[in-house]
Design a protein around this motif. Structure first.
Motif, short mmCIF file in Angstrom:
data_model
loop_
_atom_site.label_atom_id
_atom_site.label_comp_id
_atom_site.label_asym_id
_atom_site.label_seq_id
_atom_site.Cartn_x
_atom_site.Cartn_y
_atom_site.Cartn_z
N LEU B 10 -3.11 77.25 -52.64
CA LEU B 10 -3.80 77.46 -53.73
C LEU B 10 -3.80 79.16 -54.23
O LEU B 10 -4.11 80.08 -53.38
CB LEU B 10 -5.16 77.29 -53.69
N SER B 11 -3.22 79.39 -55.17
CA SER B 11 -3.14 80.87 -55.94
C SER B 11 -3.54 81.03 -57.30
O SER B 11 -3.51 79.94 -57.78
CB SER B 11 -1.68 81.35 -55.79
N LYS B 12 -4.17 81.75 -57.70
CA LYS B 12 -4.53 82.08 -59.11
C LYS B 12 -4.60 83.85 -59.05
O LYS B 12 -4.88 84.67 -58.50
CB LYS B 12 -6.06 81.68 -59.22
N HIS B 13 -3.92 84.13 -60.41
CA HIS B 13 -4.17 85.78 -60.62
C HIS B 13 -4.62 85.72 -61.77
O HIS B 13 -4.38 85.18 -62.96
CB HIS B 13 -2.93 86.36 -60.33
N THR B 46 -11.99 79.86 -56.74
CA THR B 46 -11.58 78.98 -55.73
C THR B 46 -12.27 77.85 -56.37
O THR B 46 -11.67 76.62 -56.62
CB THR B 46 -11.60 79.06 -54.43
N ILE B 47 -13.60 77.99 -56.32
CA ILE B 47 -14.49 76.95 -56.62
C ILE B 47 -14.53 76.39 -58.17
O ILE B 47 -14.10 75.23 -58.33
CB ILE B 47 -16.24 77.51 -56.69
N ARG B 48 -14.15 77.51 -59.11
CA ARG B 48 -13.59 76.86 -60.50
C ARG B 48 -12.27 76.07 -60.49
O ARG B 48 -12.46 75.13 -61.13
CB ARG B 48 -13.31 78.41 -61.18
N LYS B 55 -7.08 76.29 -63.96
CA LYS B 55 -5.47 75.74 -63.64
C LYS B 55 -5.33 76.79 -62.58
O LYS B 55 -5.09 77.88 -62.78
CB LYS B 55 -4.86 75.52 -64.85
N PRO B 56 -4.77 76.41 -61.47
CA PRO B 56 -4.11 77.05 -60.47
C PRO B 56 -2.68 77.71 -60.76
O PRO B 56 -2.11 76.90 -61.45
CB PRO B 56 -4.02 76.15 -59.08
N ALA B 57 -2.57 78.85 -60.40
CA ALA B 57 -1.12 79.22 -60.73
C ALA B 57 0.04 78.61 -59.95
O ALA B 57 0.97 78.17 -60.44
CB ALA B 57 -1.05 80.78 -60.64
N ASP B 67 -5.46 63.85 -55.98
CA ASP B 67 -4.86 65.13 -56.88
C ASP B 67 -5.82 65.65 -58.00
O ASP B 67 -5.82 64.49 -59.06
CB ASP B 67 -3.64 64.98 -57.31
N ILE B 68 -6.40 66.68 -58.09
CA ILE B 68 -7.32 66.82 -59.07
C ILE B 68 -6.53 67.06 -60.60
O ILE B 68 -7.00 66.69 -61.63
CB ILE B 68 -7.62 68.46 -59.06
N LYS B 69 -5.25 67.29 -60.53
CA LYS B 69 -4.57 67.08 -61.62
C LYS B 69 -4.57 66.03 -62.44
O LYS B 69 -4.61 65.72 -63.70
CB LYS B 69 -2.92 67.71 -61.62
N GLN B 70 -4.18 64.83 -61.60
CA GLN B 70 -4.33 63.49 -62.37
C GLN B 70 -5.41 62.62 -62.19
O GLN B 70 -5.59 62.06 -63.12
CB GLN B 70 -3.23 62.60 -61.43
#
Ligand SMILES: Nc1ncnc2c1ncn2[C@@H]1O[C@H](COP(=O)(O)OP(=O)(O)OP(=O)(O)O)[C@@H](O)[C@H]1O
Ligand SMILES: [Mg+2]
Lengths: 235, 303, 243
Positions: B10-13, B46-48, B55-57, B67-70
Motif C-alpha cells: 500500500l502506498s500513498k503520496h 493508512t486508516i483513511r 484512494k491508494p496510489a 477488495d475495498i475497491k469493489q
C-alpha cells in the motif's frame, strides 16, 4: 437514499434553513409591499394590466433571491459538514458517495421548491389584497413562481459542487456574488450564461426554453459535480 | 491464514511527499492490533485508505477477504471507525447525532441507548454537543463507531483527551470486544505504553514504512534479552564479531548483541576469548519496550 | 496595537485572499465591457457613462456584499481550530484585536476601490474612449464609496465574529443589501438606508456640488450614525464574547 435524506433534514435543524426558506419569498413579496405601499398610484399608471405588471415587479427580484439563496444554502450545508470534518464519517458509512451527494442536492432542491410554492402563495395573497381590476392570471402566476426555480437548477448544481469541494467557503460565496451580479445584469449578458436563465429572458422571448435548458444543463452540471466529488480524497 | 485486514504494498503520496510506502498490514480475526508510530508516520493516512476515504496510489486492501475497491459498501457496513478527532454536528444533541447516523445504517433505536450507556454518556445525551468537554466528545465518537455493531473496529488515537478513568474504561471496553463479541480491533497510537496494555499484535510504522509487525510477545522477547559485554578493546571485538556475521553494536567499552539465545552468548564469549580479548562483564540488559520503540523509529524518525 | 496589526496582516497575507480581492474589479470589467456605449446619445463624457453603468452593479451589489466575504475571511482562521482562544490568551487587548481587524478590512476595501479605478481605465481602453478622463469626479466617487462602506464593514465584522460559517453573515448581508435596489429609486428612503450609501456616494450623476454627491449631513448622520452603531455593537459584543 430516503434515510440519507432524513438524516440530512435532521442535520439542518436549528440552523436557520427553514427560516431562510420562508424568508426568501416573504422578502421578495415584502419588497413589493413597500414598493406598492409607497407609490401605488404611480405603479398602477405604468401599465394596462396591473396584475401582470405586479407579477413582473415580483419577478424582478425572484432570480436575485434564488441565486443568493442557493449560494447561502449550499455553502451553509457544506459548512455544517466541514465544521468537524464530518465528511470523513459520512463517507466511511456503507453508502455510496453518489448517494451522499444526491441527497444533499435533493434536500436543497426541496427547500427551494417549498420556497417557490410559498412565493406563489404570498404573491397571490398580496395581489388579492391590492385588489386590481383584472382577474387573477393563474397561469402567469404559476409560471412566474416556478419557471425561475427550474431555470435556476444549473446554478444550484454549480454552487453545490463548488461549495462541497472548497475548503474555503469564501470561494462559493464569491461565486454567488458573481452570480447575483450576472442575474441582476440579465438584460445585457448573453443567453448562454446560466445566471440569466432564472430571469426567463432570452432572445426568442420564450420562457419555456429557460426551463428546459435549466433542467438539461442542471442535470449535466449535477453529474459533473457528483463525479468530481466521488473522485476526490476525503481528508 | 485468513486475515481480516490485509494490505499489500500500500502506498500513498501527497504531491512529492510520501505518506505511506509499500505497507503490508495483516490483522487476524480477534486481534487487538496496535498500530504504532511517531507523529507523521502515516497511521492516519493508512486508516483513511482502509476506510475508502482516500484512494491508494498503489497497492491493494482486502478487508474480510474482499477488495475495498469493489466491495466498499459491503465492507463498510461491518466496520466501525473513529478517525483522528471525532466528527459530530455541534448544534445537535448527542442523541440526535447518533440518530442521524442510525437512520443511515438502519439499526434499531435501542442500539443508541446501548452505545450511549457503553461510553457512559447517558446523562448528557440530550445536551448539544457544542457544550461537551473534549473527553465527552471523544466518547461520543467512540459511541458512533460502535453503533452499527461492527465486526472490525478502527480507532485512530481513541484515548485523545480522555481522563485517566476514561482511558481505563475505554481500554477495558476495547479488551472486552474480541472476547465477548468477536470484534477485531485496530487501534492506532503513538504511545507504546498504551498499546502494550491492550494489544495482542503490534505494527510499527515510521516514515510510511512498516518496520515491525508481530505479536506483542515477540516484541517483549525483543525487549527482554539484550546482552552487553564489556571488553578491553570494544572496537576490535565488534569488528571480529561482525566479520563472523553476527548482529552487534558497540558503544564505548560495550558491545551489544541483538540476538540473545544461550548458544549465541556462548559462541560470542568463546570467539572473544580465542582472540585474546579480556571480558570484564557480561550483562543482560532489560530494555523497556519504550526503548525499543524509540530505537526502531529513531533511525529515520519523522520529527 | 502595532504588533497586533502586523500579526493580522501576516495572517491575512498567508490566506490566499487575492482571488476574492480581484473578483470585483474583474466583474466590473466584464460588465463594463458588455455594455453598449454607442447606444447612448448626447453630450455625456464616455468615462462618466462607463462609470455610471458599472456602478450599477459594482456599488449597488458587489461592494456591500464583498465586505461580508472579506470580514468572514479575516475571521475564518480564528474560528478554525480554536484560533480565537489562542489569540486572546496572548497579552493583547481584545479591543485592539477588533480594531486591527477592522482597520485591515478598511484597507482591503480601499485596495478593491483602487482596483476598481483600474478596471474603469481598462474598460475605457477596451472601448477606445477618446474623451478626457474626469479625474477629480472619479476620485471623489472612489473615496466616497469607500467611506460609505465603513458602517457595513463594521456590521459584517460583528456578524463574522458571531457566526463560524461564511453563509450566516452573508445571509444577513443579503437581507440588507437586496432592498437597496428599490431604495436607491426612492427619494424618501434612499438617503436614509445605510446599504444604499455606497451607491449614492459613488453616483457621479448626483449633485456635483456636494463633495460626495450627497449632502454632508447625510454622510454624517446616515453613514456616521450607522457606523457608530455597528462599530460599537461589534466592539462591545467582542469584549463580552465568551471564547
Ligand atoms: N492531506 C494531506 N496533504 C498533504 N500531506 C499530508 C496530508 N495528510 C497527511 N499528510 C502527510 O503524510 C504524512 C503522514 O501523515 P499521517 O496523518 O498519516 O500521520 P500519523 O501517523 O497519523 O501522525 P499522528 O500521530 O501525528 O496522527 C505526514 O508527513 C503528513 O504531513
Ligand atoms: Mg494521525
Amino acid at each position: 437514499m430516503i434515510s440519507m435524506m432524513q438524516t440530512d433534514f435532521l442535520k439542518i435543524k436549528r440552523k436557520g434553513f427553514w427560516f431562510l426558506t420562508f424568508l426568501g419569498p416573504i422578502g421578495v413579496v415584502a419588497l413589493q409591499m413597500v414598493n406598492y405601499g409607497v407609490r401605488k398610484e404611480y405603479l398602477l399608471q405604468q401599465s394596462e394590466n396591473d396584475w401582470l405588471y405586479y407579477l413582473q415587479n415580483i419577478t424582478a427580484f425572484t432570480p436575485l433571491a434564488l441565486v443568493l439563496g442557493i449560494a447561502i444554502f449550499t455553502s451553509f450545508m457544506a459548512s455544517i459538514e466541514n465544521e468537524t470534518n464530518a465528511w470523513k464519517q459520512l463517507i466511511a458509512l456503507p453508502v455510496s458517495k453518489m448517494t451522499v451527494y444526491l441527497s444533499k442536492f435533493t434536500m436543497l432542491a426541496c427547500l427551494l421548491f417549498i420556497s417557490s410554492i410559498l412565493l406563489m402563495l404570498f404573491t397571490l395573497g398580496f395581489g388579492v389584497f391590492l385588489s386590481f381590476d383584472e382577474a387573477i392570471p393563474w397561469l402567469e402566476l404559476v409560471k412566474y413562481s416556478f419557471y425561475p426555480y427550474f431555470a435556476a437548477l444549473p446554478v444550484l448544481a454549480l454552487q453545490l459542487w463548488i461549495a462541497t469541494v472548497s475548503k474555503n467557503q469564501g470561494i462559493p460565496i464569491t461565486t454567488g456574488i458573481f452570480g447575483v451580479i450576472f442575474a441582476y445584469s440579465a438584460h445585457i449578458i448573453p443567453d448562454w450564461m446560466i445566471w440569466k436563465w432564472p430571469s426567463l429572458m432570452n432572445q426568442w422571448d420564450e420562457p419555456l426554453i429557460n426551463v428546459l435548458l435549466g433542467l438539461g444543463v442542471g442535470c449535466l452540471l449535477y453529474v459533473v459535480g457528483m463525479l468530481d466529488f466521488t473522485r476526490r480524497d476525503v481528508l | 491464514m485468513e486475515y481480516i485486514v490485509k494490505t499489500s504494498n500500500l502506498s500513498k503520496h501527497f504531491g512529492k511527499e510520501v505518506a505511506v510506502e509499500g505497507l503490508n498490514m495483516n490483522i487476524k480475526k480477534g486481534d487487538i492490533y496496535g498500530f504504532l508510530g511517531p507523529n507523521g508516520a502515516g497511521k492516519t493516512t493508512t486508516i483513511r485508505m482502509l476506510l475508502g476515504l482516500m484512494k491508494p496510489a498503489s497497492g491493494s486492501i482486502h478487508i474480510f477477504g474482499q477488495d475495498i475497491k469493489q466491495h466498499r459498501k459491503n465492507i463498510l457496513a461491518r466496520v466501525g471507525s473513529l478517525v483522528e478527532n471525532p466528527s459530530y454536528y455541534p448544534h445537535l444533541t448527542a442523541y440526535e447525532n447518533l440518530e442521524a447516523l442510525r437512520k443511515i445504517i438502519g439499526v434499531p433505536k435501542k442500539r443508541i441507548y446501548e452505545v450511549v450507556e457503553t461510553v457512559r454518556l447517558t446523562e448528557v445525551a440530550d445536551k448539544k454537543v457544542k457544550g461537551f468537554s473534549l473527553g465527552m466528545k471523544q466518547r461520543l465518537g467512540i459511541a458512533m463507531s460502535l453503533l452499527n455493531q461492527p465486526q472490525l473496529l478502527i480507532l485512530d488515537e481513541p484515548m485523545n483527551g480522555l481522563d485517566p478513568s476514561g482511558i481505563i474504561e475505554i481500554r477495558e471496553l476495547i479488551k472486552r470486544l474480541p472476547e465477548e463479541f468477536g470484534i477485531t480491533v485496530l487501534v492506532s497510537s503513538h504511545l507504546l505504553s498504551e498499546i502494550d496494555q491492550m494489544a495482542t499484535t503490534v505494527g510499527i510504522v515510521t516514515k510510511g514504512k512498516m518496520i515491525f509487525q508481530d505479536s506483542i510477545e515477540a516484541m517483549r522477547t525483543l525487549a527482554g534479552h539484550t546482552i552487553s559485554i564489556q571488553v578491553n578493546h570494544a572496537e576490535q571485538a565488534w569488528r571480529l564479531l561482525l566479520a563472523k556475521g553476527m548482529k552487534v553494536e558497540h558503544e564505548n567499552d560495550f558491545i551489544t548483541l541483538q540476538e540473545s539465545s544461550n548458544e549465541m552468548v556462548a559462541e560470542t564469549v568463546r570467539l572473544l576469548v580465542q582472540a585474546n580479548l579480556s571480558i570484564y562483564r557480561v550483562e543482560e540488559e532489560k530494555r523497556s519496550l519504550e526503548d525499543i520503540f524509540l530505537s526502531m523509529t529513531r533511525e529515520d524518525s519523522a520529527v | 496595537m502595532g504588533a497586533v496589526l502586523r500579526s493580522e496582516w501576516y495572517k491575512l497575507r498567508k490566506s490566499k485572499m487575492l482571488p476574492i480581492i480581484v473578483a470585483g474589479p474583474l466583474i466590473a470589467v466584464i460588465i463594463g465591457a458588455m455594455f453598449n456605449y454607442d447606444s447612448m446619445e448626447g453630450g455625456f463624457n464616455q468615462w462618466s457613462l462607463a462609470v455610471l453603468s458599472m456602478n450599477l452593479t459594482y456599488a449597488l451589489l458587489f461592494l456591500p456584499l464583498i465586505t461580508g466575504v472579506l470580514a468572514s475571511s479575516i475571521c475564518r482562521y480564528e474560528h478554525q481550530a480554536g484560533g480565537w482562544k489562542q489569540l486572546l490568551a496572548l497579552p493583547v487587548r481584545r479591543g485592539n484585536v477588533f480594531i486591527s481587524k477592522y482597520v485591515l478590512l478598511l484597507l482591503l476595501v480601499f485596495l478593491i476601490q483602487l482596483l476598481y479605478l483600474g478596471a474603469i481605465y481598462i474598460v475605457g481602453i477596451i472601448n477606445g474612449f477618446t474623451d478626457p478622463f474626469p479625474l477629480e469626479i472619479i476620485w471623489k466617487s472612489i473615496l466616497g464609496g469607500w467611506l460609505a462602506t465603513f458602517p457595513l464593514v463594521a456590521l459584517q465584522l460583528w456578524m463574522s465574529i458571531i457566526f463560524k460559517s461564511f453563509a450566516a453573515p452573508f445571509a444577513v448581508n443579503v437581507i440588507f443589501t437586496l432592498p437597496t435596489i428599490l431604495a436607491v429609486n426612492s427619494e424618501r428612503f434612499g438617503p436614509f438606508y445605510p446599504w444604499a450609501q455606497p451607491f449614492s456616494m459613488m453616483y457621479i450623476g448626483g449633485n456635483a456640488e456636494d463633495v460626495f454627491f450627497v449632502p454632508w449631513d447625510q454622510v454624517l448622520t446616515v453613514v456616521g450614525g450607522s457606523f457608530i452603531l455597528f462599530f460599537l455593537g461589534g466592539y462591545i459584543y467582542f469584549q463580552r464574547k465568551p471564547i
